[in-house]
Design a protein around this motif. Structure first.
Motif, short mmCIF file in Angstrom:
data_model
loop_
_atom_site.label_atom_id
_atom_site.label_comp_id
_atom_site.label_asym_id
_atom_site.label_seq_id
_atom_site.Cartn_x
_atom_site.Cartn_y
_atom_site.Cartn_z
N ALA A 1 2.81 8.88 4.02
CA ALA A 1 2.60 7.47 4.37
C ALA A 1 1.56 6.79 3.50
CB ALA A 1 2.19 7.36 5.84
N THR A 2 0.65 7.57 2.89
CA THR A 2 -0.42 6.98 2.09
C THR A 2 -0.37 7.43 0.64
OG1 THR A 2 -1.90 8.77 2.79
CG2 THR A 2 -1.98 6.72 4.05
N ASN B 1 -5.39 -0.73 -8.86
CA ASN B 1 -6.19 -1.23 -7.73
C ASN B 1 -7.68 -1.21 -8.03
OD1 ASN B 1 -3.79 -1.61 -6.40
ND2 ASN B 1 -3.97 0.18 -5.10
N MET B 2 -8.11 -0.35 -8.95
CA MET B 2 -9.51 -0.36 -9.39
C MET B 2 -9.76 -1.41 -10.46
SD MET B 2 -10.74 3.65 -9.48
CE MET B 2 -9.47 4.21 -10.62
N ARG B 3 -8.71 -2.10 -10.87
CA ARG B 3 -8.78 -3.18 -11.85
C ARG B 3 -9.32 -2.70 -13.19
NH1 ARG B 3 -9.88 -8.85 -8.68
NH2 ARG B 3 -8.23 -8.54 -7.15
N MET B 4 -8.77 -1.60 -13.64
CA MET B 4 -9.15 -1.09 -14.96
C MET B 4 -8.60 -2.01 -16.05
SD MET B 4 -8.94 3.07 -14.57
CE MET B 4 -9.62 3.33 -16.22
N GLU B 5 -9.32 -2.06 -17.14
CA GLU B 5 -8.94 -2.96 -18.23
C GLU B 5 -7.58 -2.58 -18.81
OE1 GLU B 5 -10.72 -5.71 -19.83
OE2 GLU B 5 -11.54 -5.64 -17.80
N ASN B 6 -7.28 -1.28 -18.83
CA ASN B 6 -6.05 -0.83 -19.46
C ASN B 6 -5.34 0.16 -18.54
OD1 ASN B 6 -4.05 -0.12 -21.25
ND2 ASN B 6 -5.43 0.06 -23.01
N ILE B 7 -4.05 -0.04 -18.35
CA ILE B 7 -3.23 0.87 -17.53
C ILE B 7 -2.29 1.60 -18.47
CG2 ILE B 7 -1.68 1.06 -15.57
CD1 ILE B 7 -4.46 -0.15 -14.96
N GLU B 8 -2.49 2.91 -18.58
CA GLU B 8 -1.67 3.69 -19.51
C GLU B 8 -0.81 4.68 -18.75
OE1 GLU B 8 -3.90 5.56 -22.57
OE2 GLU B 8 -4.99 3.73 -23.12
N ASP B 9 0.46 4.72 -19.09
CA ASP B 9 1.37 5.71 -18.53
C ASP B 9 1.61 6.80 -19.57
OD1 ASP B 9 2.88 6.80 -16.54
OD2 ASP B 9 4.12 5.02 -16.22
N LEU B 10 2.17 7.90 -19.12
CA LEU B 10 2.40 9.04 -20.00
C LEU B 10 3.16 8.56 -21.25
CD1 LEU B 10 1.91 12.13 -19.93
CD2 LEU B 10 4.25 12.36 -19.07
N PRO B 11 2.58 8.76 -22.45
CA PRO B 11 3.19 8.16 -23.66
C PRO B 11 4.45 8.84 -24.14
CG PRO B 11 1.22 9.45 -24.23
CD PRO B 11 1.30 9.44 -22.73
N ASP C 1 -6.33 -9.79 2.48
CA ASP C 1 -6.57 -9.66 1.04
C ASP C 1 -7.58 -8.55 0.72
OD1 ASP C 1 -8.66 -11.25 2.21
OD2 ASP C 1 -9.28 -11.84 0.20
N SER C 2 -8.13 -7.93 1.75
CA SER C 2 -9.01 -6.78 1.56
C SER C 2 -8.22 -5.54 1.96
CB SER C 2 -10.27 -6.91 2.43
OG SER C 2 -11.10 -5.79 2.28
N LEU C 3 -7.74 -4.81 0.94
CA LEU C 3 -6.74 -3.77 1.18
C LEU C 3 -7.29 -2.37 0.91
CD1 LEU C 3 -3.72 -5.55 -0.54
CD2 LEU C 3 -4.29 -5.55 1.89
N GLU C 4 -6.60 -1.37 1.48
CA GLU C 4 -6.96 0.02 1.23
C GLU C 4 -6.50 0.42 -0.17
OE1 GLU C 4 -8.72 1.76 3.34
OE2 GLU C 4 -8.66 0.27 4.96
N TRP C 5 -7.05 1.53 -0.66
CA TRP C 5 -6.73 1.97 -2.02
C TRP C 5 -5.24 2.24 -2.21
CZ3 TRP C 5 -9.85 0.85 -5.63
CH2 TRP C 5 -11.23 0.92 -5.48
N HIS C 6 -4.55 2.71 -1.17
CA HIS C 6 -3.15 3.09 -1.33
C HIS C 6 -2.20 1.91 -1.16
CE1 HIS C 6 -3.74 3.29 3.04
NE2 HIS C 6 -2.45 3.04 3.15
N GLN C 7 -2.72 0.74 -0.82
CA GLN C 7 -1.85 -0.40 -0.57
C GLN C 7 -1.60 -1.21 -1.85
OE1 GLN C 7 -4.26 -1.98 2.75
NE2 GLN C 7 -2.50 -1.59 4.08
N ASN C 8 -0.59 -2.08 -1.80
CA ASN C 8 -0.22 -2.88 -2.96
C ASN C 8 -1.14 -4.10 -3.07
OD1 ASN C 8 1.09 -4.64 -4.82
ND2 ASN C 8 3.03 -3.64 -4.40
N HIS C 9 -1.85 -4.19 -4.19
CA HIS C 9 -2.84 -5.25 -4.40
C HIS C 9 -2.28 -6.43 -5.20
CE1 HIS C 9 -6.72 -2.77 -3.51
NE2 HIS C 9 -5.68 -2.24 -2.88
N SER C 10 -1.00 -6.64 -5.19
CA SER C 10 -0.38 -7.67 -6.02
C SER C 10 -0.74 -9.08 -5.57
CB SER C 10 1.15 -7.53 -5.99
OG SER C 10 1.56 -6.40 -6.70
#
Length: 662
Positions: A135-136, A146-156, A513-522
């Motif tokens: 569920a989580t 969700n941590m708002r990192m400057e760059n989001i990288e997926d497996l290249p 608008d204050s969400l848990e780490w596992h929730q969608n922050h869109s």
């Protein structure tokens, strides 16, 4: 907590290259270990592992207990040094590591630590936060978003690819990026880590990778074992339980639950006739002939059944099930005024209170369970709500006294206790509703949920209202807490926003608008604009057009297995598609491309299915924060999304209090 003890790490395994990146969390120093055709850091890695072991350091990862850690132990135990003199030794080593990693993924088992191998202290942030629970469940990539990192990288590179030497550095850069993300999440988890350090010392048990819920359960089990003996919860390694072939509901309902209105009398009469262990027959698809008198106060569908167990009480539908009570006015706005006040009442620690007041216990654990339960409940309230001990003890009470009584793998399992708590909890709230309505005719029931009611109360009857609450408390042994609302906007029972008299705002579901780490922050700017409009009367457009946090405009999407994300562009001759990484961050734009997902063909079809995301709008990808542009932002989309959230209130607001009862 000593940060210098902790090192975040992550591994990458490919057929012809293995990399391990380790970062000192305090100093942020990074070390890279590589085994490939161009470099062999095997001995350096082994010496580093020995140093970590001897100096009692801890490695921090994400899903490391089931993947990274067993691979490190495999490397340590494999005597790869004997291969180093052979031709193409590095190729053989990397391929063996890759095969072992593949085996771990395919078997998908919880790793059992090899006590004969090197022991490296581990902190698995996925387990600490319970993100390995269905569920989580959340990936490190989504946490990066969700941590708002400057760059989001997926497996290249696709797993299993034999990489060219020129791609080795790209893989290492990605590996470093993931370790930095792990370090960042560790910083967010400091309080949780510190709490586990203290508990591990107190109980002489390694609790570093226990979720809060597991800590709560272990705490309760330890207390039971200390007072009632080591075999009270487990015998021969198996949990002790009470298995029931049926439930007799007439023995479950508390004797002090007595109703006066015909519909609630009929509800109890129906429930007391139930004698079964199949809850679906009690609470759903109930034939009319089985309902008895209750059939007069329940909606019967065209098939002659009640699709769910409910009762129409004063034109208000209350649904009753194996969980909590729920019912709500929908698509409406209500506010306190000169004549009426909106008051929310809920029971403090409802389920634990039911357990304590009625001395409930799993039959196999005996009556002493209730005494220990009460002790832990009192201990919980000795801590401030902000303290981690309070949260842990709350989870201990909820697990042992409720959640795990319906867990077939738990030593607390006794389903009779589960249904006794939930059913009586719902009936007690029905009793409170009845008591209020019988004595205050113009009171309006706005919402009923698991642990309380929200009502619109005539100010002239407030003294009577509180005297009824006190009477109910005396009957049930529960304690009520009140919140006073200035205004409340309700879409439905799970989605609403309320302004409290003290200025606080309660936001539930789509309005939060204050969400848990596992929730969608869109696109959180939408919820923020709605709150500003409803609470402060600031126009939607004003908030969105002047908002300057780019992350609040960003959306995200994660493609599940078998699905690919693409950008579609219409050329003069055909549609062209640009492949995207599996986890993306983007914004709705005026100059972008259509976002689509491709699904495998249906049976007897050869063509992939292509389905739109945010259909009718263009998007720009901003996995790199630098690719976001306010100039290209399609403000209209965000404004329209905000208006969707307020439209239920604007279209159906009542002209007077009793419109909802017509």
């Amino acid at each position: 907590m000593t940060e210098n003890k902790y090192y975040s790490y992550d591994l990458e395994t490919y057929p012809n290259i293995f990399t391990c990146v380790i970062q000192n969390i305090q100093s942020e120093e990074i070390r890279v270990f590589e085994i490939s055709s161009r470099k062999n850091d095997l001995n350096k890695l082994l010496q580093t592992l020995l140093w970590i072991n001897k100096n009692d350091k801890a490695l921090v990862g994400y899903n490391n207990l089931n993947f990274d850690y067993p691979i490190l132990q495999f490397i340590f135990n494999s005597n790869f040094q004997n291969l180093e003199k052979e031709k193409n030794a590095e190729e053989k080593i990397t391929f063996e590591i890759y095969n072992y990693a593949n085996k771990l993924i395919k078997e998908n088992k919880n790793y059992i630590e090899d006590k004969k191998s090197i022991i490296l202290n581990q902190v698995d942030l996925m387990k600490v936060h319970n993100f390995d629970y269905r569920a989580t469940m959340v990936s490190l990539k989504m946490l990066e978003i969700n941590m708002r990192m400057e760059n989001i990288e997926d497996l290249p590179f696709p797993p299993g690819t034999k990489l060219q030497n020129k791609n080795f550095n790209t893989l290492i850069e990605y590996n470093i990026h993931d370790v930095k993300a792990t370090t960042k999440f560790f910083i967010h988890s400091k309080d949780a880590i510190n709490f586990r350090e203290k508990l591990s010392l107190e109980f002489n048990e390694n609790m570093m990778n226990y979720s809060d819920t597991k800590i709560g359960k272990r705490y309760f089990i330890r207390k039971l074992e200390d007072k009632l003996g080591k075999d009270i919860c487990y015998k021969d390694g198996k949990p002790r339980q009470t298995i029931r072939n049926y439930l007799d509901f007439s023995q479950i309902i508390f004797p002090y639950i007595k109703f006066q209105t015909p519909q609630l009398k009929a509800l109890v009469e129906y429930l007391k006739k139930q004698y079964t262990n199949d809850m679906s027959t009690v609470f759903s698809n109930i034939p009319k002939e089985n309902l008895g008198e209750l059939a007069n106060y329940i909606h019967i569908n065209k098939n002659g059944k009640a699709s769910s167990l409910h009762v129409l009480f004063d034109n208000f539908r209350v649904d009753i099930g194996t969980g909590g009570l729920h019912g709500s006015l929908e698509s409406c706005f209500l506010q306190s005024d000169d004549e009426f006040e909106i008051i929310d009442v809920d029971v403090a620690s409802y389920y634990p209170s039911i357990v304590v007041r009625n001395r409930l216990y799993p039959e196999h654990l005996g009556d002493e369970f209730a005494d220990i339960y009460d002790e832990i409940r009192k201990l919980r309230f000795s801590y401030d709500k902000s303290q981690p001990q309070n949260k842990m003890l709350k989870l201990a009470l909820n697990s042992a006294g409720y959640g795990d009584t319906n867990n077939k793998f738990s030593p607390f399992y006794d389903y009779k206790m589960t249904i006794t708590i939930t059913l009586n909890g719902q009936l007690m709230l029905c009793l409170l509703s009845e008591m209020l309505k019988l004595k205050i005719d113009s009171i309006l029931l706005i919402q009923a949920n698991t642990d309380g009611l929200t009502l619109k109360v005539p100010k002239k009857d407030k003294e009577l209202f509180f005297s009824i609450l006190k009477e109910w408390e005396d009957i049930t042994g529960m304690g009520l807490e009140e919140n006073f609302y200035e205004k409340i906007w309700i879409r439905d029972v799970n989605n609403y926003i309320a302004l409290k008299k003290d200025g606080g705002v309660k936001k539930i579901g789509a309005y939060k608008d204050s969400l848990e780490w596992h929730q969608n922050h869109s696109s959180l700017v939408v919820q923020k604009a709605v709150e500003a409009y409803l609470i402060k009367n600031i126009p939607i457009e004003e908030t969105i057009l002047n908002h300057n946090d780019p992350f609040d405009f960003m959306l995200n999407y994660k493609a599940s297995r078998g699905i690919k994300l693409v950008l579609e562009e219409n050329s003069t001759t055909k549609k062209e598609y640009e492949n995207l990484q599996n986890t993306i961050r983007y914004y709705i734009s005026t100059n972008g491309k259509a976002l689509k997902k491709t699904l495998p063909p249906l049976k007897n079809d050869n063509e992939e299915r292509i389905i739109g995301i945010n259909v009718g709008f263009l998007v720009n990808i901003c996995n790199d924060r630098k690719d976001f542009s306010f100039k290209n932002l399609n403000y209209d989309w965000y404004i329209k999304e905000a208006y969707k959230l307020i439209s239920p209130f604007k279209e159906k607001a009542p002209s007077n209090l009793f419109d909802y009862l017509d």
